[in-house]
Design a protein around this motif. Sequence first.
Motif, PDB file in Angstrom:
ATOM      1  N   ILE A 102       3.798 -21.965 -30.208  1.00 30.09           N
ATOM      2  CA  ILE A 102       3.454 -22.783 -29.040  1.00 30.09           C
ATOM      3  C   ILE A 102       3.386 -21.845 -27.843  1.00 30.09           C
ATOM      4  CG2 ILE A 102       4.228 -24.609 -27.466  1.00 30.09           C
ATOM      5  CD1 ILE A 102       5.518 -26.021 -29.642  1.00 30.09           C
ATOM      6  N   THR A 103       2.360 -22.000 -27.036  1.00 30.59           N
ATOM      7  CA  THR A 103       2.334 -21.317 -25.741  1.00 30.59           C
ATOM      8  C   THR A 103       2.535 -22.397 -24.698  1.00 30.59           C
ATOM      9  OG1 THR A 103       0.775 -19.696 -26.594  1.00 30.59           O
ATOM     10  CG2 THR A 103       0.990 -19.830 -24.206  1.00 30.59           C
ATOM     11  N   THR A 104       3.572 -22.249 -23.911  1.00 33.60           N
ATOM     12  CA  THR A 104       3.968 -23.337 -23.014  1.00 33.60           C
ATOM     13  C   THR A 104       4.423 -22.791 -21.667  1.00 33.60           C
ATOM     14  OG1 THR A 104       5.677 -25.013 -22.655  1.00 33.60           O
ATOM     15  CG2 THR A 104       6.235 -23.262 -24.184  1.00 33.60           C
ATOM     16  N   ASN A 105       4.318 -23.637 -20.658  1.00 36.64           N
ATOM     17  CA  ASN A 105       4.841 -23.225 -19.351  1.00 36.64           C
ATOM     18  C   ASN A 105       6.353 -23.441 -19.275  1.00 36.64           C
ATOM     19  OD1 ASN A 105       5.310 -25.977 -18.728  1.00 36.64           O
ATOM     20  ND2 ASN A 105       3.314 -26.187 -17.749  1.00 36.64           N
ATOM     21  N   GLY A 106       6.933 -24.007 -20.298  1.00 34.50           N
ATOM     22  CA  GLY A 106       8.386 -24.063 -20.391  1.00 34.50           C
ATOM     23  C   GLY A 106       9.062 -25.160 -19.583  1.00 34.50           C
ATOM     24  N   LEU A 107       8.279 -25.975 -18.877  1.00 36.86           N
ATOM     25  CA  LEU A 107       8.922 -26.965 -18.013  1.00 36.86           C
ATOM     26  C   LEU A 107       9.782 -27.960 -18.787  1.00 36.86           C
ATOM     27  CD1 LEU A 107       6.651 -28.299 -15.116  1.00 36.86           C
ATOM     28  CD2 LEU A 107       8.592 -26.757 -15.041  1.00 36.86           C
ATOM     29  N   VAL A 108       9.273 -28.471 -19.893  1.00 41.33           N
ATOM     30  CA  VAL A 108      10.046 -29.486 -20.628  1.00 41.33           C
ATOM     31  C   VAL A 108      10.499 -28.978 -21.999  1.00 41.33           C
ATOM     32  CG1 VAL A 108       8.871 -31.393 -19.456  1.00 41.33           C
ATOM     33  CG2 VAL A 108       7.957 -30.562 -21.615  1.00 41.33           C
ATOM     34  N   LEU A 109      10.271 -27.694 -22.226  1.00 42.97           N
ATOM     35  CA  LEU A 109      10.562 -27.134 -23.556  1.00 42.97           C
ATOM     36  C   LEU A 109      12.037 -27.282 -23.941  1.00 42.97           C
ATOM     37  CD1 LEU A 109       9.468 -25.383 -25.957  1.00 42.97           C
ATOM     38  CD2 LEU A 109      10.188 -23.380 -24.641  1.00 42.97           C
ATOM     39  N   HIS A 110      12.920 -27.039 -22.979  1.00 42.27           N
ATOM     40  CA  HIS A 110      14.353 -27.056 -23.304  1.00 42.27           C
ATOM     41  C   HIS A 110      14.776 -28.385 -23.918  1.00 42.27           C
ATOM     42  CE1 HIS A 110      15.124 -29.365 -19.565  1.00 42.27           C
ATOM     43  NE2 HIS A 110      14.034 -28.716 -19.183  1.00 42.27           N
ATOM     44  N   ARG A 111      14.060 -29.472 -23.554  1.00 46.09           N
ATOM     45  CA  ARG A 111      14.433 -30.790 -24.096  1.00 46.09           C
ATOM     46  C   ARG A 111      13.913 -30.980 -25.525  1.00 46.09           C
ATOM     47  NH1 ARG A 111      11.742 -34.729 -21.494  1.00 46.09           N
ATOM     48  NH2 ARG A 111      11.012 -33.835 -19.547  1.00 46.09           N
ATOM     49  N   ARG A 162      -1.412 -21.821 -33.492  1.00 50.36           N
ATOM     50  CA  ARG A 162      -0.697 -21.843 -32.207  1.00 50.36           C
ATOM     51  C   ARG A 162      -1.192 -23.037 -31.407  1.00 50.36           C
ATOM     52  NH1 ARG A 162       2.356 -19.016 -29.089  1.00 50.36           N
ATOM     53  NH2 ARG A 162       2.449 -17.239 -30.518  1.00 50.36           N
ATOM     54  N   PHE A 163      -0.269 -23.819 -30.907  1.00 46.36           N
ATOM     55  CA  PHE A 163      -0.649 -24.957 -30.073  1.00 46.36           C
ATOM     56  C   PHE A 163      -0.573 -24.545 -28.608  1.00 46.36           C
ATOM     57  CE2 PHE A 163       0.759 -26.940 -34.036  1.00 46.36           C
ATOM     58  CZ  PHE A 163      -0.389 -27.681 -34.321  1.00 46.36           C
ATOM     59  N   THR A 164      -1.628 -24.876 -27.907  1.00 46.48           N
ATOM     60  CA  THR A 164      -1.687 -24.494 -26.514  1.00 46.48           C
ATOM     61  C   THR A 164      -2.358 -25.622 -25.743  1.00 46.48           C
ATOM     62  OG1 THR A 164      -2.556 -22.791 -25.017  1.00 46.48           O
ATOM     63  CG2 THR A 164      -3.740 -23.055 -27.073  1.00 46.48           C
ATOM     64  N   GLY A 165      -2.859 -25.326 -24.576  1.00 51.97           N
ATOM     65  CA  GLY A 165      -3.462 -26.407 -23.801  1.00 51.97           C
ATOM     66  C   GLY A 165      -4.298 -25.859 -22.668  1.00 51.97           C
ATOM     67  N   GLY A 166      -4.264 -26.502 -21.530  1.00 57.66           N
ATOM     68  CA  GLY A 166      -3.326 -27.417 -20.914  1.00 57.66           C
ATOM     69  C   GLY A 166      -1.876 -27.106 -21.284  1.00 57.66           C
ATOM     70  N   GLU A 167      -1.055 -28.056 -21.017  1.00 57.89           N
ATOM     71  CA  GLU A 167       0.340 -27.859 -21.393  1.00 57.89           C
ATOM     72  C   GLU A 167       0.605 -28.674 -22.657  1.00 57.89           C
ATOM     73  OE1 GLU A 167       2.728 -25.911 -20.977  1.00 57.89           O
ATOM     74  OE2 GLU A 167       4.047 -27.148 -22.203  1.00 57.89           O
ATOM     75  N   PRO A 168       0.756 -27.988 -23.791  1.00 56.09           N
ATOM     76  CA  PRO A 168       0.834 -28.706 -25.066  1.00 56.09           C
ATOM     77  C   PRO A 168       2.016 -29.678 -25.136  1.00 56.09           C
ATOM     78  CG  PRO A 168       1.442 -26.398 -25.340  1.00 56.09           C
ATOM     79  CD  PRO A 168       0.879 -26.530 -23.963  1.00 56.09           C
ATOM     80  N   LEU A 169       3.092 -29.343 -24.421  1.00 57.70           N
ATOM     81  CA  LEU A 169       4.289 -30.168 -24.581  1.00 57.70           C
ATOM     82  C   LEU A 169       4.208 -31.494 -23.841  1.00 57.70           C
ATOM     83  CD1 LEU A 169       7.152 -27.532 -24.622  1.00 57.70           C
ATOM     84  CD2 LEU A 169       5.877 -28.537 -26.501  1.00 57.70           C
ATOM     85  N   ILE A 170       3.124 -31.736 -23.102  1.00 59.00           N
ATOM     86  CA  ILE A 170       3.035 -33.073 -22.510  1.00 59.00           C
ATOM     87  C   ILE A 170       2.239 -34.017 -23.408  1.00 59.00           C
ATOM     88  CG2 ILE A 170       3.369 -32.295 -20.125  1.00 59.00           C
ATOM     89  CD1 ILE A 170       0.437 -32.579 -19.616  1.00 59.00           C
TER      90      ILE A 170
END
Length: 607
Positions: free
Chosen positions: A169-178, A139-147
């Motif tokens: 992935i555990t994400t805050n979802g801000l840029v996930l949709h892209r 599982r990728f996480t962070g911080g926010e992994p998607l940045i």
Amino acid sequence: MLRAYTNKLISGCGGSGVVNSLLYGNAINGSFIFTKNQQQQQQQQLSQYRYFTSTTDKPASPTSATPTTPLDKNNILTDTFNRKHTYLRISLTEKCNLRCQYCMPEEGVELAPNDKILTDDEILRISRLFASAGVTKIRFTGGEPLIRKNIESLIEQVGKIEGIEKIGITTNGLVLHRKLERLQKGGVNLLNISLDTLDTHKFTLITRRLGWEKVMESINKALSLNFNPVKINCVVMKNINDMEICDFVEMTREKNVEIRFIEYMPFGGNKWSDKKFVSYTDMIKMIKEKFGALDRCVDEANNTSKTYQVPGFKGRVGFITSMSEHFCSSCNRLRMTADGNLKVCLFGNTEVSLRDIMRSGASDEEILKVINQAVLKKKASHAVVEGLVLCFVNLSNTITSKLGVATAAMSSALFPSVTPNPLPSMRSYSTFNSGGVHNNNNNNNNNPFSHVNSTSNMPTMVDVSAKVPTKRTAHARTIVEFPTDVLQQLLGSDRKEISSKKGPVFATSIVAGTMAVKNTSNMIPFCHPLGIEAIKIDIAVISDAQVQVDCTVSVFSKTGVEMEALVGASLTSLCIYDMCKALSHDIVLKETKLISKKGGKSDVGEK
Ligand SMILES: Nc1nc2c(ncn2[C@@H]2O[C@H](COP(=O)(O)OP(=O)(O)OP(=O)(O)O)[C@@H](O)[C@H]2O)c(=O)[nH]1
Ligand SMILES: C[S@@+](CC[C@H](N)C(=O)[O-])C[C@H]1O[C@@H](n2cnc3c(N)ncnc32)[C@H](O)[C@@H]1O
Ligand code: SF4
Ligand code: SF4
């Protein structure tokens, strides 16, 4: 940011490690700190291995010695409690594009320099190595992994690693949709999206940033791409989002989402307070009141969450009970920090720098040996976690009060619905006392200490003659920790009593504690002599190594019995120590604290 922040704050500063001091004000006094012997023992164990370090130090760099422990290739990731570790969490960055109140401070966290962060190649090498040793889920996480730059191509390569069946992935979802479509193609099949509120304005207050609509867009995108289930992580905080619990459950009527309510965990500076804590049982109660009985679902082995479903609804509801019921016995997870340290436990403070080992030119075999050694050192559960579970309602009075003030100030400033903390401010505190709440003739207006005579400035007993008697009860608790083998040796088969050469330990200690309660006023100078009416002392073995002593004292009187309860818990514990000390001097009396105090003007109820 759970990882980076907790590491930095939990274990980054020795005695002031925030979770420790937060949960156990007594970490400062030495409780939950290793005894000298234990420390030496631990250091000896660690120094056998050159790469280990505690996070209080900088990660050790490899030197010349080579690990000598033989490697059993089939059991590299099996610990001494026979837990097989098949799940690796990798933090891709310490950075984040949100600033959730419960996770990190406004200014963010101190970041490791870029050249200390694992490169894509290093992450791939580590992923391959763990996969070769039996990890099947990353599982990728962070911080926010998607940045993290190029996360899509990194994941595509991880997706090709033999043996890796699940990528999350555990994400805050801000840029996930892209990014989601490409990530899914690359192999991501588990998606956890964090969302703590269904109200866009509250989102901004909680996360200190805009973006609720983007997160919702990501959740809808995930549903349209048939992720099953889409998990939504929601950290529940009293008076902030607990009133939305049923709205979140309502979402599961038509959407195939799994809402996971997470018990709010204390990390240093994260605004935690017991007044904001909502337990799993309280959440379930709220949900049942609105939706009726829930079906209990079958949880996957090693799941952190307990899953339920409202009958007839499409989605499910889970609870992550890190505070009230830990799940360490089935733990299958290891984690890599963004700067390349392997942590065998979220709360452990021992890390090993796989980055330094890799960068020193170590072979795969050597790295696997290091990993194996780390896994073998994993504890059944970390003391902090045990403590969370044991003490989650019993926090140190002082620390809780301090946090309570800070948190309430913050939350009432942010959330109009939050009632400001009733604790007096510095200014009102003096007004409070000078107003004569204690009806204390000894005090003048500037004297906040009722036990000091204001005219002579000498110690004195508080005058309670004008007070009205009421029923008073106080409950105090001490935890006594034994070396595990010693407690096991002493325990009888019913686990209710232990016997030493001196006789039955618990029974004798209860008598000692009872005598002590009655004698409190003889030992503590300004305690009033009281006609104690009830003393109840309970001793229970609560883990392989710990005994809990509870002392409850009642009286109908003008003054309270908290000192009596504290003396009772302490002396009972001292007697336990005395009766067992021939077997070990490493028995530690841990925190002694007031659990509740009822009756009278300074009633603090259940704490
Ligand atoms: N005690 C403990 N809690 C953890 C650990 N990992 C995650 N958690 C808790 O679980 C919450 C959700 O974490 P996620 O990143 O969604 O991971 P997860 O629950 O392991 O994910 P899956 O089980 O794969 O769905 C965190 O906020 C923590 O409260 C861990 O190793 N130990
Ligand atoms: C630290 S975040 C990292 C991944 C990503 N940035 C996110 O927010 O999903 C991982 C999870 O930890 C949770 N978390 C953070 N602080 C927490 C706390 N104090 N108590 C419980 N969970 C917490 C977050 O809600 C999130 O679901
Ligand atoms: S999104 Fe929130 S919970 Fe996740 S790392 Fe950032 S601040 Fe922490
Ligand atoms: S706290 Fe418990 S569940 Fe979490 S990593 Fe440590 S042992 Fe595992």
